[in-house]
Design an enzyme around this catalytic site. Structure first.
Site, PDB file in Angstrom:
ATOM      1  CD  GLU A 127      -2.781   1.148   2.504  1.00  0.00           C
ATOM      2  OE1 GLU A 127      -2.548   0.357   3.442  1.00  0.00           O
ATOM      3  OE2 GLU A 127      -3.786   1.873   2.434  1.00  0.00           O
ATOM      4  CG  ASP A 132      -6.275   4.386   1.691  1.00  0.00           C
ATOM      5  OD1 ASP A 132      -7.016   5.384   1.548  1.00  0.00           O
ATOM      6  OD2 ASP A 132      -6.084   3.839   2.796  1.00  0.00           O
ATOM      7  CD  GLU A 177      -0.662   7.050   7.375  1.00  0.00           C
ATOM      8  OE1 GLU A 177      -0.488   5.823   7.453  1.00  0.00           O
ATOM      9  OE2 GLU A 177      -1.778   7.575   7.269  1.00  0.00           O
ATOM     10  CG  HIS A 228      -3.047   6.739   1.967  1.00  0.00           C
ATOM     11  ND1 HIS A 228      -2.726   7.446   3.092  1.00  0.00           N
ATOM     12  CD2 HIS A 228      -3.285   5.473   2.384  1.00  0.00           C
ATOM     13  CE1 HIS A 228      -2.773   6.645   4.151  1.00  0.00           C
ATOM     14  NE2 HIS A 228      -3.106   5.440   3.746  1.00  0.00           N
ATOM     15  CD  GLU A 233      -7.343   1.721   6.114  1.00  0.00           C
ATOM     16  OE1 GLU A 233      -6.674   0.802   6.608  1.00  0.00           O
ATOM     17  OE2 GLU A 233      -6.889   2.531   5.273  1.00  0.00           O
ATOM     18  CG  HIS A 246      -8.033   0.575   2.274  1.00  0.00           C
ATOM     19  ND1 HIS A 246      -6.821   0.586   2.921  1.00  0.00           N
ATOM     20  CD2 HIS A 246      -8.600  -0.640   2.546  1.00  0.00           C
ATOM     21  CE1 HIS A 246      -6.650  -0.571   3.552  1.00  0.00           C
ATOM     22  NE2 HIS A 246      -7.712  -1.329   3.329  1.00  0.00           N
TER      23      HIS A 246
HETATM   24  C1  LER Z   1      -3.564   1.254   6.212  1.00  0.00           C
HETATM   25  O1  LER Z   1      -4.373   0.640   5.259  1.00  0.00           O
HETATM   26  C2  LER Z   1      -3.521   2.711   6.000  1.00  0.00           C
HETATM   27  O2  LER Z   1      -4.115   3.232   5.083  1.00  0.00           O
HETATM   28  C3  LER Z   1      -2.755   3.525   6.923  1.00  0.00           C
HETATM   29  O3  LER Z   1      -2.993   4.882   6.687  1.00  0.00           O
HETATM   30  C4  LER Z   1      -3.070   3.217   8.350  1.00  0.00           C
HETATM   31  O4  LER Z   1      -2.172   3.933   9.128  1.00  0.00           O
HETATM   32 MN    MN Z   2      -5.381   2.108   3.737  1.00  0.00          MN
END
Ligand code: LER
Ligand code: MN
Length: 273
Positions: free
Chosen positions: A154, A187, A160, A190, A248, A213
């Site tokens: 991911e 995701d 992060e 993100h 998520e 996600h």
């Molecule tokens: C995990 O899937 C994710 O997206 C992270 O931002 C979790 O910290």
């Molecule tokens: Mn994620």
């Protein structure tokens, strides 16, 4: 066919994170089943925390699949990453993820490497750090293949990780590996931070995407932020994505409302055409 899922976290240390349901697995599964989700995505403290037979029975009872298993607890509880400068810690990270792969594989569910990818730490060389990530993904990609599942990597936003933040940079890295068994996680939260154009990135990197996600621009349920979901949904459909779209997202304003908002959004974008 594209399938819906909702996240369930059983790790007290990540209680403030973006997960819809918390702690009570049976209750979460009953709610997910009643709302018509196809699956759940699980975050457990480790691979030993749940009895697989009990989980199998509960999944069957609520007509749910296991969509994926998260490995974030390896970082949050044990401080393990695949890019730790200490080789012993990298080994421990690999065995933690390896056990999660086997746990998920019993249910045909892939393991996700999110925060366990780590970072290039201050004073460390980027190329060397990436060689550690590559080594981990090669070993774990093959392990997953031998168990009949993909491994999911991911890209995360810049707050992060400083490894890879976009789908394209993640895809280029995966293409440099020998293993063909690692797929990307798109995701949408993100991506909202990092991509120039979310829909275009999905179209351009479609063949690498193995999991999605589902969260809006502010990481609330889709519909509660300002992501332009119409074009994103069109892109997901046009790459012929057949995996899970898993919520998520923050349990805002509460878990039940977030789950209901999510399943409505899922049906609106992925079940009406
Ligand atoms: C995990 O899937 C994710 O997206 C992270 O931002 C979790 O910290
Ligand atoms: Mn994620």
């Amino acid at each position: 066919m594209i399938k819906s899922a909702v996240t369930v976290a059983l790790v007290p240390q990540i209680k403030s994170g973006p997960w819809i349901f918390w702690e009570n697995l049976r209750q979460a599964m009953a709610k997910a089943g009643n709302l018509g989700f196809d699956g759940i995505e699980l975050f457990t403290p480790d691979a030993q925390g749940l009895d697989p037979e009990e989980l199998e029975a509960a999944l069957q009872m609520h007509d749910l699949k296991l969509a994926a298993v998260g490995t974030g607890a390896g970082k949050v509880i044990h401080g393990l990453t695949l890019t730790d400068p200490d080789p012993e810690n990298r080994k421990k990270a690999i065995s933690f993820i390896s056990a999660m792969i086997s746990f998920g594989a019993r249910f045909d569910a892939p393991a996700i490497i999110g925060s366990m990818q780590g970072n290039v730490l201050v004073g460390n060389d980027r190329e060397l750090t990436l060689s550690w990530l590559a080594e981990g993904l090669e070993i774990l990609g093959e392990k997953a293949e031998s168990e009949g599942v993909f491994l999911i990597y991911e890209p995360l936003n810049r707050y992060e990780t400083n490894l890879f933040n976009t789908l394209k940079s993640g895809a280029d890295f995966l293409e440099s590996l020998t293993t063909q068994n690692v797929k990307l996680l798109a995701d949408l939260f993100h991506m909202n931070i990092e991509e120039e154009d979310i829909a275009r990135s999905i179209l351009e990197n479609g063949k690498h995407i193995g999991h999605i996600h589902f969260a809006d621009s502010n990481r609330r349920a889709i519909g509660l932020g300002h992501t332009e979901m119409e074009s994103v949904a069109e892109a997901i459909k046009s790459i012929n994505y057949g995996g899970f779209i898993s919520a998520e997202a923050f349990p805002y304003p509460d878990p039940d409302a977030a789950a209901i908002e999510t399943i409505h959004a899922f049906k609106k974008y992925f079940r009406n055409s």
